[in-house]
Design a protein around this motif. Structure first.
Motif, PDB file in Angstrom:
ATOM      1  N   CYS A  31       0.803  -1.231   0.000  1.00  0.00           N
ATOM      2  CA  CYS A  31       0.000   0.000   0.000  1.00  0.00           C
ATOM      3  C   CYS A  31       0.830   1.273   0.000  1.00  0.00           C
ATOM      4  O   CYS A  31       0.276   2.376   0.022  1.00  0.00           O
ATOM      5  N   ILE A  36      -2.279   2.535  -5.625  1.00  0.00           N
ATOM      6  CA  ILE A  36      -3.262   1.991  -4.673  1.00  0.00           C
ATOM      7  C   ILE A  36      -3.842   3.131  -3.852  1.00  0.00           C
ATOM      8  O   ILE A  36      -5.058   3.216  -3.662  1.00  0.00           O
ATOM      9  N   GLN A  37      -3.006   4.037  -3.382  1.00  0.00           N
ATOM     10  CA  GLN A  37      -3.503   5.170  -2.593  1.00  0.00           C
ATOM     11  C   GLN A  37      -4.362   6.104  -3.440  1.00  0.00           C
ATOM     12  O   GLN A  37      -5.325   6.689  -2.936  1.00  0.00           O
ATOM     13  N   VAL A  42      -7.855   3.240   0.753  1.00  0.00           N
ATOM     14  CA  VAL A  42      -6.847   3.101   1.802  1.00  0.00           C
ATOM     15  C   VAL A  42      -6.375   4.491   2.219  1.00  0.00           C
ATOM     16  O   VAL A  42      -6.376   5.428   1.405  1.00  0.00           O
ATOM     17  N   SER A  44      -4.157   7.703   2.952  1.00  0.00           N
ATOM     18  CA  SER A  44      -3.015   8.270   2.245  1.00  0.00           C
ATOM     19  C   SER A  44      -2.526   9.486   3.024  1.00  0.00           C
ATOM     20  O   SER A  44      -3.295  10.423   3.213  1.00  0.00           O
ATOM     21  N   TYR A  46      -0.209   6.025   3.759  1.00  0.00           N
ATOM     22  CA  TYR A  46      -0.512   4.749   4.389  1.00  0.00           C
ATOM     23  C   TYR A  46       0.611   4.428   5.361  1.00  0.00           C
ATOM     24  O   TYR A  46       1.753   4.257   4.967  1.00  0.00           O
ATOM     25  N   TRP A 110      -7.412  -4.481  -4.724  1.00  0.00           N
ATOM     26  CA  TRP A 110      -6.204  -3.817  -5.193  1.00  0.00           C
ATOM     27  C   TRP A 110      -5.186  -4.888  -5.526  1.00  0.00           C
ATOM     28  O   TRP A 110      -5.302  -6.023  -5.065  1.00  0.00           O
TER      29      TRP A 110
END
Length: 187
Positions: A31, A36-37, A42, A44, A46, A110
């Motif tokens: 992550c 992905i962020q 999730v 951010s 992370y 993800w």
């Protein structure tokens, strides 16, 4: 709400299993990827504490309340982390929280950067949805992604989701409203 019994599913080279506390380092590393962020909910930035909370508290809570089933997708041979897939916002046929026959849920996923471009996420989403329809008796699985998230769109198409023709404005996890592609999958 009744608990979901955590399960493990092996499908070819992929093994889907509930997240475990010892997965925190692998989740944290995966992550850190800005993609992905950028495209998921999730946090951010992370932090390691986010990974610890996810694998030790949030993912197990979903199973214990029957409101979500989140899996680590690992290589069936090496055990290395490849992706995360899950069914979230599980509801029964009456629309009440918790998985139930005739109900629905939303798919989320993800893919760790080193596993991209190999069909891992599409295959894992197919396996997850078969389990959701078969074991949980879901009638519909929903999908959404921020407009512009082409990899997520490719996964949804590859997994057979029927895509809605126009984007929808929906609440963004980091505040405000954003345009989302949406779609559904039925058994």
């Amino acid at each position: 709400m009744s608990a979901l019994e955590p399960v493990e599913i092996t499908a070819g080279a992929l093994h889907l299993r509930p997240w475990r506390p010892d997965d925190a380092d692998a989740a944290f590393e995966a992550c850190q990827d800005p993609e992905i962020q950028r495209w998921t909910s999730v946090p951010s930035p992370y932090r390691r504490s986010d990974a610890v909370e996810f694998v030790s508290e949030r993912a197990p809570l979903g199973w214990s309340t029957g409101t979500s089933a989140t899996f680590a997708v690992v290589d069936a041979t090496s055990g290395g982390l490849l992706a995360s897939v899950g069914l979230q916002d599980l509801r029964d046929a009456a629309g009440l929280p918790g998985a139930g026959a005739g109900g629905d849920g939303e798919v989320g996923y993800w893919c760790a950067a080193p596993a991209r471009g190999r069909g891992v996420t599409t295959d894992a989403v197919r396996v997850l949805c078969r389990w959701g329809f078969g074991a949980l008796g879901l009638a519909v699985i929903r999908w959404q992604a921020l407009v512009g998230n082409e990899p997520s769109l490719a996964v949804a198409r590859g997994a057979g989701f029927r895509l809605d023709p126009e984007p929808r404005p929906l609440p963004h996890p980091r505040g405000g409203v954003a345009d989302y592609w949406t779609g559904t999958l039925t058994p």
